[in-house]
Design a protein around this motif. Structure first.
Motif, PDB file in Angstrom:
ATOM      1  N   MET A 163       0.834  -1.195   0.000  1.00  0.00           N
ATOM      2  CA  MET A 163       0.000   0.000   0.000  1.00  0.00           C
ATOM      3  C   MET A 163       0.876   1.256   0.000  1.00  0.00           C
ATOM      4  N   ALA A 164       1.962   1.240   0.782  1.00  0.00           N
ATOM      5  CA  ALA A 164       2.851   2.395   0.858  1.00  0.00           C
ATOM      6  C   ALA A 164       3.494   2.690  -0.493  1.00  0.00           C
ATOM      7  N   GLN A 165       3.833   1.620  -1.234  1.00  0.00           N
ATOM      8  CA  GLN A 165       4.408   1.811  -2.565  1.00  0.00           C
ATOM      9  C   GLN A 165       3.433   2.546  -3.487  1.00  0.00           C
ATOM     10  N   ILE A 166       2.163   2.173  -3.412  1.00  0.00           N
ATOM     11  CA  ILE A 166       1.153   2.813  -4.254  1.00  0.00           C
ATOM     12  C   ILE A 166       0.945   4.266  -3.824  1.00  0.00           C
ATOM     13  N   VAL A 167       0.930   4.498  -2.510  1.00  0.00           N
ATOM     14  CA  VAL A 167       0.777   5.859  -2.010  1.00  0.00           C
ATOM     15  C   VAL A 167       1.934   6.736  -2.491  1.00  0.00           C
ATOM     16  N   ALA A 168       3.157   6.190  -2.422  1.00  0.00           N
ATOM     17  CA  ALA A 168       4.331   6.951  -2.855  1.00  0.00           C
ATOM     18  C   ALA A 168       4.242   7.299  -4.337  1.00  0.00           C
ATOM     19  N   LYS A 169       3.830   6.324  -5.148  1.00  0.00           N
ATOM     20  CA  LYS A 169       3.725   6.573  -6.587  1.00  0.00           C
ATOM     21  C   LYS A 169       2.606   7.562  -6.891  1.00  0.00           C
ATOM     22  N   ALA A 170       1.497   7.445  -6.162  1.00  0.00           N
ATOM     23  CA  ALA A 170       0.389   8.370  -6.373  1.00  0.00           C
ATOM     24  C   ALA A 170       0.804   9.798  -6.024  1.00  0.00           C
ATOM     25  N   TYR A 171       1.600   9.934  -4.963  1.00  0.00           N
ATOM     26  CA  TYR A 171       2.069  11.252  -4.548  1.00  0.00           C
ATOM     27  C   TYR A 171       3.010  11.841  -5.597  1.00  0.00           C
ATOM     28  N   SER A 172       3.909  10.999  -6.098  1.00  0.00           N
ATOM     29  CA  SER A 172       4.861  11.480  -7.097  1.00  0.00           C
ATOM     30  C   SER A 172       4.158  11.910  -8.380  1.00  0.00           C
ATOM     31  N   LYS A 173       2.993  11.311  -8.654  1.00  0.00           N
ATOM     32  CA  LYS A 173       2.226  11.673  -9.853  1.00  0.00           C
ATOM     33  C   LYS A 173       1.310  12.867  -9.614  1.00  0.00           C
ATOM     34  N   GLY A 174       1.286  13.352  -8.360  1.00  0.00           N
ATOM     35  CA  GLY A 174       0.437  14.481  -8.051  1.00  0.00           C
ATOM     36  C   GLY A 174      -0.991  14.103  -7.723  1.00  0.00           C
ATOM     37  N   ALA A 175      -1.261  12.809  -7.539  1.00  0.00           N
ATOM     38  CA  ALA A 175      -2.626  12.372  -7.255  1.00  0.00           C
ATOM     39  C   ALA A 175      -3.059  12.744  -5.847  1.00  0.00           C
ATOM     40  N   ILE A 176      -2.101  12.759  -4.914  1.00  0.00           N
ATOM     41  CA  ILE A 176      -2.409  13.166  -3.543  1.00  0.00           C
ATOM     42  C   ILE A 176      -1.333  14.145  -3.097  1.00  0.00           C
ATOM     43  N   GLY A 177      -1.657  14.938  -2.081  1.00  0.00           N
ATOM     44  CA  GLY A 177      -0.718  15.936  -1.583  1.00  0.00           C
ATOM     45  C   GLY A 177       0.037  15.459  -0.366  1.00  0.00           C
ATOM     46  N   ALA A 178       1.026  16.286   0.061  1.00  0.00           N
ATOM     47  CA  ALA A 178       1.854  15.915   1.210  1.00  0.00           C
ATOM     48  C   ALA A 178       1.044  15.841   2.493  1.00  0.00           C
ATOM     49  N   ASP A 179      -0.069  16.588   2.539  1.00  0.00           N
ATOM     50  CA  ASP A 179      -0.898  16.609   3.743  1.00  0.00           C
ATOM     51  C   ASP A 179      -2.016  15.569   3.711  1.00  0.00           C
ATOM     52  N   ASP A 180      -2.007  14.700   2.714  1.00  0.00           N
ATOM     53  CA  ASP A 180      -3.042  13.672   2.621  1.00  0.00           C
ATOM     54  C   ASP A 180      -2.930  12.703   3.798  1.00  0.00           C
ATOM     55  N   LYS A 181      -4.086  12.204   4.264  1.00  0.00           N
ATOM     56  CA  LYS A 181      -4.088  11.277   5.393  1.00  0.00           C
ATOM     57  C   LYS A 181      -3.316  10.003   5.089  1.00  0.00           C
ATOM     58  N   LEU A 182      -3.286   9.601   3.838  1.00  0.00           N
ATOM     59  CA  LEU A 182      -2.530   8.399   3.468  1.00  0.00           C
ATOM     60  C   LEU A 182      -1.040   8.577   3.733  1.00  0.00           C
ATOM     61  N   MET A 183      -0.519   9.781   3.524  1.00  0.00           N
ATOM     62  CA  MET A 183       0.902  10.040   3.766  1.00  0.00           C
ATOM     63  C   MET A 183       1.234   9.892   5.243  1.00  0.00           C
ATOM     64  N   ALA A 184       0.333  10.340   6.106  1.00  0.00           N
ATOM     65  CA  ALA A 184       0.560  10.218   7.541  1.00  0.00           C
ATOM     66  C   ALA A 184       0.367   8.777   8.012  1.00  0.00           C
ATOM     67  N   GLU A 185      -0.630   8.094   7.475  1.00  0.00           N
ATOM     68  CA  GLU A 185      -0.927   6.730   7.887  1.00  0.00           C
ATOM     69  C   GLU A 185       0.232   5.787   7.578  1.00  0.00           C
ATOM     70  N   PHE A 186       0.884   5.977   6.430  1.00  0.00           N
ATOM     71  CA  PHE A 186       1.943   5.054   6.010  1.00  0.00           C
ATOM     72  C   PHE A 186       3.324   5.713   6.097  1.00  0.00           C
ATOM     73  N   ALA A 187       3.487   6.644   7.045  1.00  0.00           N
ATOM     74  CA  ALA A 187       4.744   7.390   7.173  1.00  0.00           C
ATOM     75  C   ALA A 187       5.940   6.469   7.410  1.00  0.00           C
ATOM     76  N   ASP A 188       5.801   5.493   8.306  1.00  0.00           N
ATOM     77  CA  ASP A 188       6.916   4.599   8.615  1.00  0.00           C
ATOM     78  C   ASP A 188       7.307   3.765   7.400  1.00  0.00           C
ATOM     79  N   GLU A 189       6.322   3.229   6.707  1.00  0.00           N
ATOM     80  CA  GLU A 189       6.612   2.421   5.527  1.00  0.00           C
ATOM     81  C   GLU A 189       7.236   3.275   4.414  1.00  0.00           C
ATOM     82  N   LEU A 190       6.782   4.523   4.295  1.00  0.00           N
ATOM     83  CA  LEU A 190       7.361   5.414   3.287  1.00  0.00           C
ATOM     84  C   LEU A 190       8.825   5.711   3.599  1.00  0.00           C
ATOM     85  N   ASP A 191       9.128   5.876   4.886  1.00  0.00           N
ATOM     86  CA  ASP A 191      10.525   6.089   5.281  1.00  0.00           C
ATOM     87  C   ASP A 191      11.395   4.914   4.876  1.00  0.00           C
ATOM     88  N   ASN A 192      10.857   3.706   5.023  1.00  0.00           N
ATOM     89  CA  ASN A 192      11.633   2.509   4.706  1.00  0.00           C
ATOM     90  C   ASN A 192      11.881   2.331   3.212  1.00  0.00           C
TER      91      ASN A 192
END
Length: 486
Positions: A66-95
């Motif tokens: 899920m974190a991989q998809i969130v990261a790709k969606a963010y890079s494509k501009g689909a979601i912003g830095a303040d999106d709840k998904l970014m906060a929910e998967f913060a640890d996985e995104l760091d990894n």
């Protein structure tokens, strides 16, 4: 979970039920209810499926997937830095490492950090010389000047300063290889109610790499070695390169280096006389507002404990004040340094450095084509003016602003002629006649009171190294600070 995710991502990307790229997944047939959305996400690079070419839309997803998809969606501009998904998967995104680091650069292209430092200085200075009047010469009534005490062939001075220094640091990414940095500084005088303050744009530079060379250009501040010779601020070009033999080459004009009468006005005890000195006299013997320097330094780790530094510095010659170079000039001076450091363990280390100049200060001052050393050889020899020096520091631990309760201590000894001091890191140097060098010690300790709040207390006891034949200037300082980082 994956079906709802597919719909959410598709809507975020603006997916409609119109034409899409061919679906790359064998288990999502054209008639499937999610066909359009999956095809669009695959074409956009948000989802990639499994190595066997399937999407496995009925499987439960792991948080990492899920974190991989969130990261790709963010890079494509689909979601912003303040999106709840970014906060929910913060640890996985760091990894996810480098990929997430790049996303963070995009989200925080410009960063602002800062510090506020409350400081108090208490000076206690004394000038003693047989050239000063005796008590008898005052007929029992020495002059009464606030802050000064006249003794037998001596003058004592006491002074104090209280200030709040605020610094704002700005950094912005130009591209993947270059950044811009700046620093705005405000200093507030806390000893009056007049809201006296100065604000300066102290740094503005670009930093980046061309090949293996790191380049910093613009108004900057940097310390060479431990700062015994050079703790510089000015407009410069600096090149850093080398892995094992770390090399720095620099050239610029630094306003922190001063060999002139205006610099003398900052010496403890001089201020009460400043009004009596004609401004024309100050200007006549004032050097350039900035001094041109260039040099090269090298650092090498012999072992994981033993390391060394070597340096070469050259200060270009120039006229003195309003005089032409034929009348009065400060000749070019070159300084050579060599130092060794040793790390006893993770808590204790020591560094010592020897410095040698090609000219003493009296050699460098040339009047009508003749140096002061040659013109007044007997007087210079009697005064005692050198061209070398050394300094050493012992460090124990250190206060980490992020670690409450951490602390450190240090002790430094200076024995340097004025010829080998360009701009010392020693805080008391600005209130010393540095042209006459300095000899003495500095000790201090620091402690992290709370996260990002650090206190420091230092004590200085310095005397002039050069010119001792004519007298001794002893300056003591107690300096306390509390720094808030944000």
């Amino acid at each position: 979970m994956k079906k709802s995710l597919v719909l959410a991502m598709a809507m975020a990307l603006g997916v409609s039920a119109t034409a899409f790229a061919a679906n790359p997944f064998s288990d999502v047939p054209a008639g499937h209810w999610a066909y359009a959305s999956v095809a669009k996400l695959a074409a956009a690079g948000v989802v990639t499926g499994y190595p066997d070419g399937t999407f496995k839309g009925d499987n439960l997803m792991t948080r990492y997937e899920m974190a991989q998809i969130v990261a790709k969606a963010y890079s494509k501009g689909a979601i912003g830095a303040d999106d709840k998904l970014m906060a929910e998967f913060a640890d996985e995104l760091d990894n996810l490492g480098v990929r997430v680091a790049k996303l963070e650069k995009k989200a925080d292209n410009v960063k602002i950090t800062g510090e506020a430092r409350f400081g108090y200085k208490d000076f206690d200075a004394e000038l003693s010389s047989p050239m000063l009047p005796s008590l008898d010469s005052y007929d029992g009534e020495p002059p009464e000047i606030p802050g000064l005490e006249f003794g037998n062939h001596s003058i004592k001075a006491k002074a104090h300063e209280a200030a709040l220094r605020t610094r704002l640091y700005l950094s912005g990414a130009v591209n993947d290889n270059w950044t811009y940095g700046a620093m705005l500084q405000n200093t507030q005088n806390l000893e009056t109610n007049a809201q006296e303050s100065t604000t300066q744009f102290r740094r503005a530079f670009v930093n980046g790499k061309i090949g293996e060379v790191e380049i910093t250009a613009g108004r900057q501040a940097f310390t060479i070695g431990e700062g015994y010779v050079a703790d510089l601020t000015g407009d410069a070009l600096k090149l850093d390169f080398g892995n094992k033999l770390k090399t720095t080459i620099f050239a610029g004009r630094f306003d922190s280096v001063a060999y002139d009468t205006s610099a003398l006005l900052g010496i403890t005890g001089v201020a009460p006389f400043a009004d009596e000195v004609p401004s024309a006299a100050v200007a006549a013997f004032a050097s350039n507002s900035k001094t041109t320097l260039y040099g090269v330094t090298m650092a090498y780790d012999f072992t994981d404990k033993l390391y060394g530094n070597a340096g070469f510095y050259a200060r270009e010659g120039h006229n003195i004040g309003t005089f032409s170079e034929d009348e009065a000039k400060l000749a070019e001076q070159k300084i050579y340094t060599a130092g060794l450091g040793y790390k006893f363990d993770k808590n204790v280390k020591m560094y010592a450095e020897y410095q040698k100049a090609d000219k003493s200060m009296t050699d460098a001052v040339v009047i009508d084509g003749t140096s002061v050393s040659d013109e007044y050889a007997s007087i210079v020899n009697y005064a005692g003016v050198g061209d070398d020096g050394w300094a050493a520091t012992v460090y124990y631990k250190g206060a980490n602003p992020m670690d409450k309760g951490s602390w450190g201590a240090y002790a430094t000894y200076y024995d340097q002629s004025g010829a080998v001091i360009l701009d010392s890191i020693c805080e008391l140097e600005d209130n010393m006649p540095a042209i006459l060098g300095m000899k003495g010690y500095e000790i201090g300790t620091s402690y992290t009171l709370a996260k990002n709040i650090t206190g420091k207390l230092s004590y200085f006891d310095l005397k002039n190294k050069d010119g001792r034949g004519f007298g001794e200037y002893n300056n003591k300082l107690i300096w306390s600070t509390v720094t808030f980082n944000f």
